[in-house]
Design a protein around this motif. Structure first.
Motif, PDB file in Angstrom:
ATOM      1  N   ASP A   1       0.800  -1.236   0.000  1.00  0.00           N
ATOM      2  CA  ASP A   1       0.000   0.000   0.000  1.00  0.00           C
ATOM      3  C   ASP A   1       0.828   1.278   0.000  1.00  0.00           C
ATOM      4  O   ASP A   1       0.404   2.306   0.535  1.00  0.00           O
ATOM      5  CB  ASP A   1      -0.974   0.016   1.187  1.00  0.00           C
ATOM      6  N   GLY A   2       2.029   1.231  -0.585  1.00  0.00           N
ATOM      7  CA  GLY A   2       2.835   2.437  -0.718  1.00  0.00           C
ATOM      8  C   GLY A   2       3.629   2.844   0.503  1.00  0.00           C
ATOM      9  O   GLY A   2       4.189   3.930   0.538  1.00  0.00           O
ATOM     10  N   PHE A   3       3.706   1.973   1.506  1.00  0.00           N
ATOM     11  CA  PHE A   3       4.504   2.264   2.694  1.00  0.00           C
ATOM     12  C   PHE A   3       5.937   1.797   2.458  1.00  0.00           C
ATOM     13  O   PHE A   3       6.191   0.893   1.658  1.00  0.00           O
ATOM     14  CB  PHE A   3       3.924   1.574   3.935  1.00  0.00           C
ATOM     15  N   GLU A   4       6.851   2.412   3.168  1.00  0.00           N
ATOM     16  CA  GLU A   4       8.264   2.119   2.992  1.00  0.00           C
ATOM     17  C   GLU A   4       8.987   2.277   4.329  1.00  0.00           C
ATOM     18  O   GLU A   4       8.694   3.182   5.106  1.00  0.00           O
ATOM     19  CB  GLU A   4       8.817   3.111   1.977  1.00  0.00           C
ATOM     20  N   LEU A   5       9.942   1.397   4.589  1.00  0.00           N
ATOM     21  CA  LEU A   5      10.836   1.505   5.738  1.00  0.00           C
ATOM     22  C   LEU A   5      12.200   1.951   5.240  1.00  0.00           C
ATOM     23  O   LEU A   5      12.654   1.497   4.180  1.00  0.00           O
ATOM     24  CB  LEU A   5      10.979   0.153   6.452  1.00  0.00           C
ATOM     25  N   ASP A   6      12.856   2.822   5.995  1.00  0.00           N
ATOM     26  CA  ASP A   6      14.172   3.292   5.602  1.00  0.00           C
ATOM     27  C   ASP A   6      14.967   3.636   6.858  1.00  0.00           C
ATOM     28  O   ASP A   6      14.436   4.264   7.777  1.00  0.00           O
ATOM     29  CB  ASP A   6      14.034   4.534   4.715  1.00  0.00           C
ATOM     30  N   ASP A   7      16.223   3.203   6.914  1.00  0.00           N
ATOM     31  CA  ASP A   7      17.059   3.498   8.083  1.00  0.00           C
ATOM     32  C   ASP A   7      18.088   4.600   7.813  1.00  0.00           C
ATOM     33  O   ASP A   7      19.062   4.721   8.546  1.00  0.00           O
ATOM     34  CB  ASP A   7      17.736   2.237   8.611  1.00  0.00           C
ATOM     35  N   ASP A   8      17.824   5.432   6.834  1.00  0.00           N
ATOM     36  CA  ASP A   8      18.702   6.558   6.552  1.00  0.00           C
ATOM     37  C   ASP A   8      18.426   7.660   7.580  1.00  0.00           C
ATOM     38  O   ASP A   8      17.356   8.277   7.551  1.00  0.00           O
ATOM     39  CB  ASP A   8      18.447   7.072   5.138  1.00  0.00           C
ATOM     40  N   PRO A   9      19.366   7.944   8.497  1.00  0.00           N
ATOM     41  CA  PRO A   9      19.114   8.972   9.510  1.00  0.00           C
ATOM     42  C   PRO A   9      18.923  10.363   8.907  1.00  0.00           C
ATOM     43  O   PRO A   9      18.223  11.194   9.482  1.00  0.00           O
ATOM     44  CB  PRO A   9      20.342   8.927  10.418  1.00  0.00           C
ATOM     45  N   GLY A  10      19.501  10.618   7.765  1.00  0.00           N
ATOM     46  CA  GLY A  10      19.347  11.914   7.122  1.00  0.00           C
ATOM     47  C   GLY A  10      17.954  12.166   6.594  1.00  0.00           C
ATOM     48  O   GLY A  10      17.585  13.305   6.297  1.00  0.00           O
ATOM     49  N   ARG A  11      17.178  11.125   6.461  1.00  0.00           N
ATOM     50  CA  ARG A  11      15.823  11.256   5.936  1.00  0.00           C
ATOM     51  C   ARG A  11      14.789  11.507   7.045  1.00  0.00           C
ATOM     52  O   ARG A  11      13.654  11.895   6.749  1.00  0.00           O
ATOM     53  CB  ARG A  11      15.463   9.981   5.168  1.00  0.00           C
ATOM     54  N   ILE A  12      15.147  11.306   8.284  1.00  0.00           N
ATOM     55  CA  ILE A  12      14.213  11.450   9.390  1.00  0.00           C
ATOM     56  C   ILE A  12      13.723  12.894   9.486  1.00  0.00           C
ATOM     57  O   ILE A  12      14.511  13.832   9.520  1.00  0.00           O
ATOM     58  CB  ILE A  12      14.855  11.022  10.730  1.00  0.00           C
ATOM     59  N   ASP A  13      12.422  13.053   9.546  1.00  0.00           N
ATOM     60  CA  ASP A  13      11.799  14.362   9.722  1.00  0.00           C
ATOM     61  C   ASP A  13      11.722  14.622  11.232  1.00  0.00           C
ATOM     62  O   ASP A  13      10.804  14.156  11.913  1.00  0.00           O
ATOM     63  CB  ASP A  13      10.411  14.355   9.089  1.00  0.00           C
ATOM     64  N   VAL A  14      12.719  15.343  11.756  1.00  0.00           N
ATOM     65  CA  VAL A  14      12.807  15.587  13.194  1.00  0.00           C
ATOM     66  C   VAL A  14      11.573  16.328  13.691  1.00  0.00           C
ATOM     67  O   VAL A  14      11.083  16.057  14.795  1.00  0.00           O
ATOM     68  CB  VAL A  14      14.106  16.347  13.543  1.00  0.00           C
ATOM     69  N   ASP A  15      11.039  17.251  12.901  1.00  0.00           N
ATOM     70  CA  ASP A  15       9.829  17.973  13.303  1.00  0.00           C
ATOM     71  C   ASP A  15       8.671  17.009  13.541  1.00  0.00           C
ATOM     72  O   ASP A  15       7.940  17.135  14.524  1.00  0.00           O
ATOM     73  CB  ASP A  15       9.425  18.998  12.245  1.00  0.00           C
ATOM     74  N   ALA A  16       8.495  16.055  12.638  1.00  0.00           N
ATOM     75  CA  ALA A  16       7.398  15.091  12.772  1.00  0.00           C
ATOM     76  C   ALA A  16       7.606  14.185  13.983  1.00  0.00           C
ATOM     77  O   ALA A  16       6.654  13.899  14.729  1.00  0.00           O
ATOM     78  CB  ALA A  16       7.274  14.253  11.499  1.00  0.00           C
ATOM     79  N   VAL A  17       8.826  13.726  14.185  1.00  0.00           N
ATOM     80  CA  VAL A  17       9.113  12.868  15.343  1.00  0.00           C
ATOM     81  C   VAL A  17       8.844  13.645  16.623  1.00  0.00           C
ATOM     82  O   VAL A  17       8.148  13.164  17.530  1.00  0.00           O
ATOM     83  CB  VAL A  17      10.568  12.345  15.310  1.00  0.00           C
ATOM     84  N   HIS A  18       9.397  14.835  16.719  1.00  0.00           N
ATOM     85  CA  HIS A  18       9.220  15.626  17.936  1.00  0.00           C
ATOM     86  C   HIS A  18       7.747  15.946  18.184  1.00  0.00           C
ATOM     87  O   HIS A  18       7.257  15.833  19.316  1.00  0.00           O
ATOM     88  CB  HIS A  18      10.051  16.903  17.869  1.00  0.00           C
ATOM     89  N   ALA A  19       7.028  16.339  17.154  1.00  0.00           N
ATOM     90  CA  ALA A  19       5.607  16.669  17.305  1.00  0.00           C
ATOM     91  C   ALA A  19       4.832  15.472  17.855  1.00  0.00           C
ATOM     92  O   ALA A  19       3.998  15.627  18.758  1.00  0.00           O
ATOM     93  CB  ALA A  19       5.016  17.125  15.970  1.00  0.00           C
ATOM     94  N   PHE A  20       5.092  14.283  17.322  1.00  0.00           N
ATOM     95  CA  PHE A  20       4.374  13.114  17.832  1.00  0.00           C
ATOM     96  C   PHE A  20       4.745  12.863  19.288  1.00  0.00           C
ATOM     97  O   PHE A  20       3.873  12.643  20.128  1.00  0.00           O
ATOM     98  CB  PHE A  20       4.661  11.857  17.000  1.00  0.00           C
ATOM     99  N   ILE A  21       6.018  12.874  19.588  1.00  0.00           N
ATOM    100  CA  ILE A  21       6.470  12.542  20.945  1.00  0.00           C
ATOM    101  C   ILE A  21       5.894  13.505  21.980  1.00  0.00           C
ATOM    102  O   ILE A  21       5.400  13.076  23.019  1.00  0.00           O
ATOM    103  CB  ILE A  21       8.005  12.470  21.000  1.00  0.00           C
TER     104      ILE A  21
END
Length: 149
Positions: free
Chosen positions: A7-27
């Motif tokens: 369904d168009g989902f993807e996993l990626d372990d590239d730290p440069g791709r992490i959206d810090v704003d999105a992570v922080h907002a959720f947390i």
């Protein structure tokens, strides 16, 4: 590592791709474990992680997990989430499975994985986590921002 899911989902372990704003907002806004966490702490936690895995849909970060480890004996799974609108599809299971099983280069197979959870025991049990009787008591030291208003 980059792995396509259904369904168009993807996993990626590239730290440069992490959206810090999105992570922080959720947390800070949606998690029970990170309310009050300063943004600098979220940034430092991501930077200092042994491995991060993002879950993406249409390029948007919709899930996240990070691991802290010495790479030899112990690893701690932290800040695992899938945003509510994508929950209930098995994506959290795939996210954690990738962290645990797709991380041989980062951790080897000999580390002892640990985590804390208040609500996802069933998911983690499916991946081999469980209450373990040990002769040692778990102790924790409070974070300085736990008592912040």
């Amino acid at each position: 590592m980059r792995r396509e899911l259904a369904d168009g989902f993807e996993l990626d372990d590239d730290p440069g791709r992490i959206d810090v704003d999105a992570v922080h907002a959720f947390i800070v806004n949606e998690s029970y474990w990170g309310r009050g966490r300063p943004r600098e702490r979220t940034e430092a936690a991501i930077r200092g992680a042994r491995r991060v895995v993002g879950l993406y849909h249409g390029g948007e970060l919709v899930g996240f997990a990070r691991a802290v480890s010495d790479g030899a004996t112990v690893a701690y799974l932290a800040d695992v989430f899938v945003v509510p609108r994508h929950q209930g599809r098995g994506l959290g299971l795939e996210l954690v499975r990738e962290m645990l099983e797709g991380s041989e280069a980062a951790f080897g197979w000999r580390v002892r994985w640990m985590l804390h959870t208040a609500d996802a025991q069933g998911l983690y049990e499916r991946l081999g986590f469980g209450d373990r009787a040990t002769p040692f008591q778990l102790m924790e030291r409070a974070r300085d921002y736990d008592s912040a208003p």
